[in-house]
Each structure stands twice: as C-alpha cells, then as structure tokens.
Design an enzyme around this catalytic site. Sequence first.
Site, PDB file in Angstrom:
ATOM      1  N   ASP A 100       0.993  -1.171  -0.007  1.00 37.48           N
ATOM      2  CA  ASP A 100       0.102   0.126   0.041  1.00 37.48           C
ATOM      3  C   ASP A 100       0.717   1.247   0.183  1.00 37.48           C
ATOM      4  O   ASP A 100       1.792   1.081   0.795  1.00 37.48           O
ATOM      5  CB  ASP A 100      -0.880  -0.187   1.093  1.00 37.48           C
ATOM      6  CG  ASP A 100      -2.223   0.526   0.858  1.00 37.48           C
ATOM      7  OD1 ASP A 100      -2.327   1.496   0.365  1.00 37.48           O
ATOM      8  OD2 ASP A 100      -3.383  -0.192   1.242  1.00 37.48           O
ATOM      9  N   ASP A 202      -3.055   4.665  -2.284  1.00 36.02           N
ATOM     10  CA  ASP A 202      -4.078   5.116  -1.592  1.00 36.02           C
ATOM     11  C   ASP A 202      -4.671   6.414  -2.203  1.00 36.02           C
ATOM     12  O   ASP A 202      -3.871   7.363  -2.435  1.00 36.02           O
ATOM     13  CB  ASP A 202      -3.519   5.126  -0.205  1.00 36.02           C
ATOM     14  CG  ASP A 202      -4.596   5.414   0.848  1.00 36.02           C
ATOM     15  OD1 ASP A 202      -5.661   4.611   1.255  1.00 36.02           O
ATOM     16  OD2 ASP A 202      -4.680   6.565   1.446  1.00 36.02           O
ATOM     17  N   GLU A 257      -6.302   3.911  -6.082  1.00 35.09           N
ATOM     18  CA  GLU A 257      -7.537   4.118  -5.431  1.00 35.09           C
ATOM     19  C   GLU A 257      -8.095   5.516  -6.047  1.00 35.09           C
ATOM     20  O   GLU A 257      -7.596   6.443  -5.662  1.00 35.09           O
ATOM     21  CB  GLU A 257      -7.441   3.928  -4.247  1.00 35.09           C
ATOM     22  CG  GLU A 257      -8.926   3.848  -3.455  1.00 35.09           C
ATOM     23  CD  GLU A 257      -8.865   4.516  -1.842  1.00 35.09           C
ATOM     24  OE1 GLU A 257      -9.652   4.020  -1.088  1.00 35.09           O
ATOM     25  OE2 GLU A 257      -7.787   5.259  -1.388  1.00 35.09           O
ATOM     26  N   HIS A 329     -11.248  -2.985   3.222  1.00 37.81           N
ATOM     27  CA  HIS A 329     -11.257  -2.938   4.375  1.00 37.81           C
ATOM     28  C   HIS A 329     -11.998  -1.479   4.863  1.00 37.81           C
ATOM     29  O   HIS A 329     -12.393  -0.961   5.898  1.00 37.81           O
ATOM     30  CB  HIS A 329      -9.783  -2.389   4.896  1.00 37.81           C
ATOM     31  CG  HIS A 329      -9.047  -1.357   4.212  1.00 37.81           C
ATOM     32  ND1 HIS A 329      -9.070  -1.236   2.693  1.00 37.81           N
ATOM     33  CD2 HIS A 329      -8.627  -0.047   4.456  1.00 37.81           C
ATOM     34  CE1 HIS A 329      -8.360  -0.128   2.345  1.00 37.81           C
ATOM     35  NE2 HIS A 329      -8.343   0.476   3.418  1.00 37.81           N
ATOM     36  N   ASP A 330     -12.460  -0.856   3.591  1.00 40.68           N
ATOM     37  CA  ASP A 330     -13.218   0.541   3.860  1.00 40.68           C
ATOM     38  C   ASP A 330     -14.874  -0.026   3.759  1.00 40.68           C
ATOM     39  O   ASP A 330     -15.390   0.975   3.698  1.00 40.68           O
ATOM     40  CB  ASP A 330     -12.873   1.353   2.988  1.00 40.68           C
ATOM     41  CG  ASP A 330     -11.462   1.853   3.027  1.00 40.68           C
ATOM     42  OD1 ASP A 330     -10.802   1.894   4.336  1.00 40.68           O
ATOM     43  OD2 ASP A 330     -10.859   2.303   2.076  1.00 40.68           O
TER      44      ASP A 330
HETATM   45  C1  GLC Z   1      -8.237   5.241   1.757  1.00 38.40           C
HETATM   46  C2  GLC Z   1      -7.914   3.962   2.480  1.00 38.40           C
HETATM   47  C3  GLC Z   1      -8.735   4.491   3.883  1.00 38.40           C
HETATM   48  C4  GLC Z   1      -7.983   5.213   4.457  1.00 38.40           C
HETATM   49  C5  GLC Z   1      -8.036   6.548   3.530  1.00 38.40           C
HETATM   50  C6  GLC Z   1      -7.033   7.513   4.034  1.00 38.40           C
HETATM   51  O1  GLC Z   1      -9.458   5.475   1.205  1.00 38.40           O
HETATM   52  O2  GLC Z   1      -8.646   2.657   1.877  1.00 38.40           O
HETATM   53  O3  GLC Z   1      -8.616   3.124   4.563  1.00 38.40           O
HETATM   54  O4  GLC Z   1      -8.743   5.710   5.822  1.00 38.40           O
HETATM   55  O5  GLC Z   1      -7.522   6.153   2.263  1.00 38.40           O
HETATM   56  O6  GLC Z   1      -5.864   7.238   4.018  1.00 38.40           O
END
Ligand code: GLC
Length: 557
Positions: A100, A202, A257, A329-330
């Site tokens: 990540d 991320d 992402e 995980h979100d």
């Molecule tokens: C992304 C991650 C999430 C995190 C956010 C801030 O969306 O997947 O878990 O809280 O970024 O880093």
Amino acid sequence: MDMKRAWWKEAVIYQIYPRSFMDSNGDGIGDLQGIISRLDYLKYLGIDVIWLSPVYQSPNDDNGYDISDYQDIMDEFGTMADFDELLAAAHERGIKIVMDLVVNHTSDEHRWFVESRKAKDNAYRDYYIWREGKDGQTPPNNWGSCFGGPAWQYDGETGMYYLHLFSKKQPDLNWDNPKVREEVFDMMTWWCDKGIDGFRMDVISMISKTEEMPDGEAHGMYGSFDPYCVHGPNVHKYLREMNEKVLSKYDIMTVGETAGVTTEQAKQYAGEDAHELHMVFQFEHVEGDGKYGKWTDEKIPLIRLKKILSRWQTELYGKAWNSLFWDNHDQPRAVSRFGDDRPQYREMSAKMLATCLHMMQGTPYIYQGEELGMTNYPFQSPEEFRDIESINAYREWCEEGPVPHETFWSCITFKSRDNARTPVQWDDSPQAGFTTGEPWIAINPNYTQINAKAETADPGSVFHYYKKLIALRKAYPVIVYGRYELLMEDDEDLYVYTREMDEEKLLVVCSFCDHETGFTIPDEFAKASCLISNTDGNYDRAEITLKPYEAFVLRTI
Ligand code: GLC
Ligand code: CA
C-alpha cells in the site's frame, strides 16, 4: 479485439488487512509472522498476489494509513527482518506482494511534518499545505474532511492552518513541491529494489490540488473539496513522472484508488498507453447511495448495479483494465451488502456474488474472509467501533447532529468499515484462532460456524467455490480477456451476461433474489457444458427454475 496479455491481468489478488489477519504473539493484533504462518492457506486457495494494507511505522490514528516512517515496519506488526522473511516466503510459494502506498498524506508524527510545523521558514514547510486563516480563527475555506469536521487544522506554533482531507493526524503532502515528489519516488525505488511486486496507491486521485482554494458546494455543515482536490490539475503529470522515474523500471503492478472516477478518467489513469497506472479502483457500485453522507441501510437496486458494472466492462474493453471487487477494508462485508447473510442464504449468495464478479473482465480482488463468506458484525453499541470514521460519524450525525439513533444506527451498522475489520475466523476455538490474547476488535460470534478450518475441510464450502473460480480463470483465457455483454438488463432479479473470445462463449447467470425465478437458456447454449454452479442444477433443458441466489456458468465449446 486483440488484448495485450500481462501477468497482472491474469492474476487474482488477495487483500490482507494485517491488523485483523493473524496474530502470532498473543497481543491481540495481527502481525507479519501471523501472515507468514498462513501463506500455505493462501497458496492452497490459489491466489497470485497479496495486497498488503499498510505495515509501516504509524501511530495508528487510521490503522496504518497515517504513516510516520515509510521505510520502517510498525512495531506491533514486527520488524523489517520479518518483512524480508515474509517477502521471501511468499516468493518461494509463487505469491507476489503489492504494498500500500499512502502518499497523499503522512502522519503528523512523520519527521517531515514535525519539521514543517516548526517555523514558516523551515526547510520542510512546503512539504505540506499551509494557509492563513480568514480573519483570525476561521479556516481558509469551508471544506470538510472525509472523517468529519473541517479539513483544516489550526497550528498555534506558526498561527496558520494545514490541510488534511482525512483526519487531522493525516496532513496532506504538497505534491507541487518537486522535493516531495523526489522523496516519494526515492522511497518507492527503495521498496522496488527490495523486490516487492507493486503498489496499491491510496487516494492517489487526490494528490494534486488547485492553487486557488475557494469554498466548496455545501453539504450539511461543510463544503466539498471535490473539484479542487480530486483529479486535480497536475495529477496525470505527476503520475507520468512517477511512471517514468520509478514504475517503468520494474516489472511491477500498480492499482490506484480513485474515488469518484468516471470511465473516461479511468482511461487517462490506466489506459493501455497512458504510462500512468495499470488499473484503478472505481467506486460507483459501492458509493453514492447514501442517505446521510455515505451512510445508508439500503441495498443498491440490481438494475442500477448491472448498469454501473456493465458500463465499466464495455467502456474499458480493449482500452484500459478493470479491477473487480465487492468489498475491502473500507466497505462492509460483500455477502451482507450485496447478498443475503441470513443463515439459509449466506452460502448460496456468497457463491453467487463470487461467480458474478470472478467471471467478469478485469483483475479480481478478494478481501480477507470474503472467501469464507464472512458477514457483517452484529454491533450492539457505538462503543464497539474502533474505526475513526465510524466513531466520528456517529458523533457528528447522531450525538451532536440531527439524525435519531434508531435511524442512524441501522445505517452505520450496515456500512461501517469495522464490519470488514473484525478478525479472520480461522477455526472454532476461542477467539476464532486469530489470537491467544484479547483481540483489538471484537470477533464475529458466528465464527463457530463460519471459519477456515471447517471450510477447507468441506468441499461444498464457500472457500472451495472460490478456489474453483480461481482455477477456472487460469484454465480459460476467455474469463480474463473475453468481451462482455449484458443480457436482460431490465430484469430486477437476475444478472445475466456473456463473455466471448474467438469461438468460445460463456453464459453467466446469477440470481440476486431470495425467491425462485424462471429462466430460459438461450439456444446457443443448448449443448453447452457447465463450468461451475452453486447448486446441483440441471442445465440441459431450456426452461429452468432457478433457486434463490442460484448461479452457474455455461460454456459453448
Ligand atoms: C483510503 C484507505 C482508507 C483510509 C484513507 C485515508 O481510502 O483505503 O482506509 O482511511 O484512504 O488514507
Ligand atoms: Ca501480534
């Protein structure tokens, strides 16, 4: 259409959220040695790549997504020696590891930020985004952060505000500063030289911000930073620079992402010849359905779901590559959100969802525990939340806000990120075999029924169904590369599509409903063979009746 082949297009990726995967030393927190001890399980499942959620040094305001040292391992997870051992042990088994990469922001405890906040003329000042407030104690603009509250934090040291699109312990880096980019690229190079196999980036669509930072369109208490910080003016320039200076030098995979991304933008980020990323995560099917911000207790209507996923399937075909996922995980657990986690339907609907996703074009991602059909957690009270987003949202919308508890409770328990973060259920021993100590977050009480030990022993389990789907993808290139076509788009209960490559054609039929449905198998599949089914259905006849959540795949040759 001739598609360029690539290993990351043919791979199946498994996401590990280390804190909740496996604890090796009884402190209740998953760790790297825990992961090493379960590599054979992953090998048996058949996955090719692990995406490791952050394992770097972090004060854990957002469970590792707030990094204080990019080149060190979080104490709770182990040491760099453990990491090297994990990488070697994974590679020995033919499993790759994707890291990540969280570089939109750092932790406020990162040494760059510790320096940056000291003085306006500090060498690290411009590593972050500082602005004067509007007349004294008012933030520079009305932007709200993703985790509630304003996106600006006043810092008494220099009397200025810094930007944080997430928590105030996650200050945003200033990517317009060439030194920041250089530091990030050097750090990435260091990891690549170590032998890792790629990056999941991320919130990478947020790294570039507009120079002007006007108030955003108001949503409730705060304004949106969206057009100013999402897909900002230089994001593609910076990614191409990253590609040129780092990514292109290694045989690694990248996935960005990119919340809020459209198919057109995805082609810019991840087009076959874009020289940026290999693929992006789009969120249309998991976002934008909220009643209160992102919070809702409603399932997405099937017709809408089909429309979204089909648009991604057809518009990217031959031009860019899809990433396929139901959860991470979100997000809440897939079977609870898109399927049906009532005991009589859980297994069937989990297998149906897996069929629907794994037969699509793109690279499938499995989130830990999804292969067991793990469900949402039965929260009883807000004290059970560990996630900063859920804790803040409950306070903001409910305790201090307008929404009554009962109304908000059903929404937040349906969508809380903590649903995905309860520990993996390994067996039916106390604490589900995850830890010998006190777990950092509650374990779902259904672990006595739903666990890896029981499922690996049962050939009819959700686990074995995933194993079979993964094996099919390896055996039939049409599953990876074939053209997608949606059938019966207005049907409210069935998701039916075909995949086609050369002379070969697949029919994928998935029932998304809890009642029986009639279905006519198209003529061209009359003599087809069944590749997989989640029941003992007979598909030799044209007119069939599907069971609740039945799914099957037919192949013409
Ligand atoms: C992304 C991650 C999430 C995190 C956010 C801030 O969306 O997947 O878990 O809280 O970024 O880093
Ligand atoms: Ca541990």
